[in-house]
Each structure stands twice: as structure tokens, then as C-alpha cells.
Design a protein around this motif. Structure first.
Motif, PDB file in Angstrom:
ATOM      1  N   THR A  58       0.870  -1.174   0.000  1.00  0.00           N
ATOM      2  CA  THR A  58       0.000   0.000   0.000  1.00  0.00           C
ATOM      3  C   THR A  58       0.906   1.223   0.000  1.00  0.00           C
ATOM      4  N   ALA A  67       4.973   7.256   1.105  1.00  0.00           N
ATOM      5  CA  ALA A  67       5.063   6.324   2.228  1.00  0.00           C
ATOM      6  C   ALA A  67       4.627   4.959   1.717  1.00  0.00           C
ATOM      7  N   ASP A  69       3.662   0.854   2.802  1.00  0.00           N
ATOM      8  CA  ASP A  69       3.322  -0.166   3.796  1.00  0.00           C
ATOM      9  C   ASP A  69       3.402  -1.522   3.111  1.00  0.00           C
ATOM     10  N   ARG A  71       3.118  -5.872   3.601  1.00  0.00           N
ATOM     11  CA  ARG A  71       2.712  -7.052   4.369  1.00  0.00           C
ATOM     12  C   ARG A  71       3.433  -8.234   3.754  1.00  0.00           C
ATOM     13  N   GLN A  88      13.387  -2.662   4.150  1.00  0.00           N
ATOM     14  CA  GLN A  88      13.139  -1.219   4.181  1.00  0.00           C
ATOM     15  C   GLN A  88      14.167  -0.462   3.341  1.00  0.00           C
ATOM     16  N   GLU A 105       8.662   6.913   4.868  1.00  0.00           N
ATOM     17  CA  GLU A 105       8.634   5.736   5.733  1.00  0.00           C
ATOM     18  C   GLU A 105       8.326   4.489   4.921  1.00  0.00           C
ATOM     19  N   ASN A 107       6.885   0.966   6.208  1.00  0.00           N
ATOM     20  CA  ASN A 107       6.355   0.188   7.323  1.00  0.00           C
ATOM     21  C   ASN A 107       6.206  -1.262   6.894  1.00  0.00           C
ATOM     22  N   LYS A 109       4.834  -5.159   7.994  1.00  0.00           N
ATOM     23  CA  LYS A 109       4.061  -6.024   8.875  1.00  0.00           C
ATOM     24  C   LYS A 109       4.327  -7.462   8.452  1.00  0.00           C
TER      25      LYS A 109
END
Length: 121
Positions: A58, A67, A69, A71, A88, A105, A107, A109
């Protein structure tokens, strides 16, 4: 949604899908990453290989920054914290070098662990 950069010679638009695909490919090239995870939206994790690299990714793209994200599913017996740090760095480097956007960023998960012989469909 496509955002645009205003430059002297005109506008440049980089869509979320482009950033998402770059991030997904960089993620799958990171050692220790087994696959991207489609999430738990239907009550169970859908695991996807490189067939659709945007799954599990995402992004929010602004005019000059973005940014990301992610998974992911990691390989069993890999140090998760090290894999995630490398992930990252790889995603940041790939997106910044290909788009010129500043990544604010990345992120991560971790949604699962897989054995090397697990198949993802």
C-alpha cells in the motif's frame, strides 16, 4: 490517484500503481522474503508470489514524497528484524532512485513464516 511534480518544463505524474509495483518487486528481491501477503480481509491470509507484486503493498504518493506499507511472509530460520531492515532499505532505494520521490517511511508487517519448500498460489 496520480500525483504530479511541477517542473520548469512541465508536469510529471507518478501513479500509486507504479510506486506500488516498484516496491513490490524490490521486496520480492530481498533475501529472506518468501512472498507478499494479501492480508486478512477475507479471514485468511492470501499468499501471493511475484504474479501480482502489488498485493501486500500500500502506498501514499504525494507531490514530492511517498510512504510505503508492506505485508510480508518471511522464510523460516531467518532473523526477522534483519530481513525487515534490509527490506526497508531495498524498497527505499528502489523507489527513490526510479521515481525521484523522497520516501518518508517504509512500514513492514510480518504476517507469516514459510518453509523454503512451501508453494504460494
Amino acid at each position: 490517484m496520480a500525483e504530479q511534480l511541477q517542473l520548469e518544463m512541465g508536469n510529471i505524474r507518478i501513479s500509486n500503481d507504479v510506486v506500488s509495483k516498484i516496491a513490490g518487486l524490490a521486496a520480492l528481491e530481498t533475501p529472506g522474503i518468501a512472498a507478499m501477503s494479501g492480508g486478512l480481509s477475507e479471514g485468511w491470509a492470501k499468499r501471493l508470489s511475484g504474479k501480482n507484486v502489488q498485493k501486500g503493498v500500500t502506498v501514499e504518493v504525494g507531490q514530492l514524497e511517498a510512504a510505503v506499507d508492506l505485508r510480508i511472509i518471511v522464510l523460516y530460520e531467518t532473523p526477522i528484524h534483519e530481513v525487515c531492515r534490509m527490506l526497508q532499505q531495498n524498497v527505499r532505494s528502489a523507489v527513490e532512485s526510479m521515481t525521484g520521490l523522497h520516501i518518508v517511511e517504509v512500514n513492514v508487517k510480518v504476517e507469516g513464516v514459510a518453509f523454503k519448500n512451501d508453494e504460494f498460489s
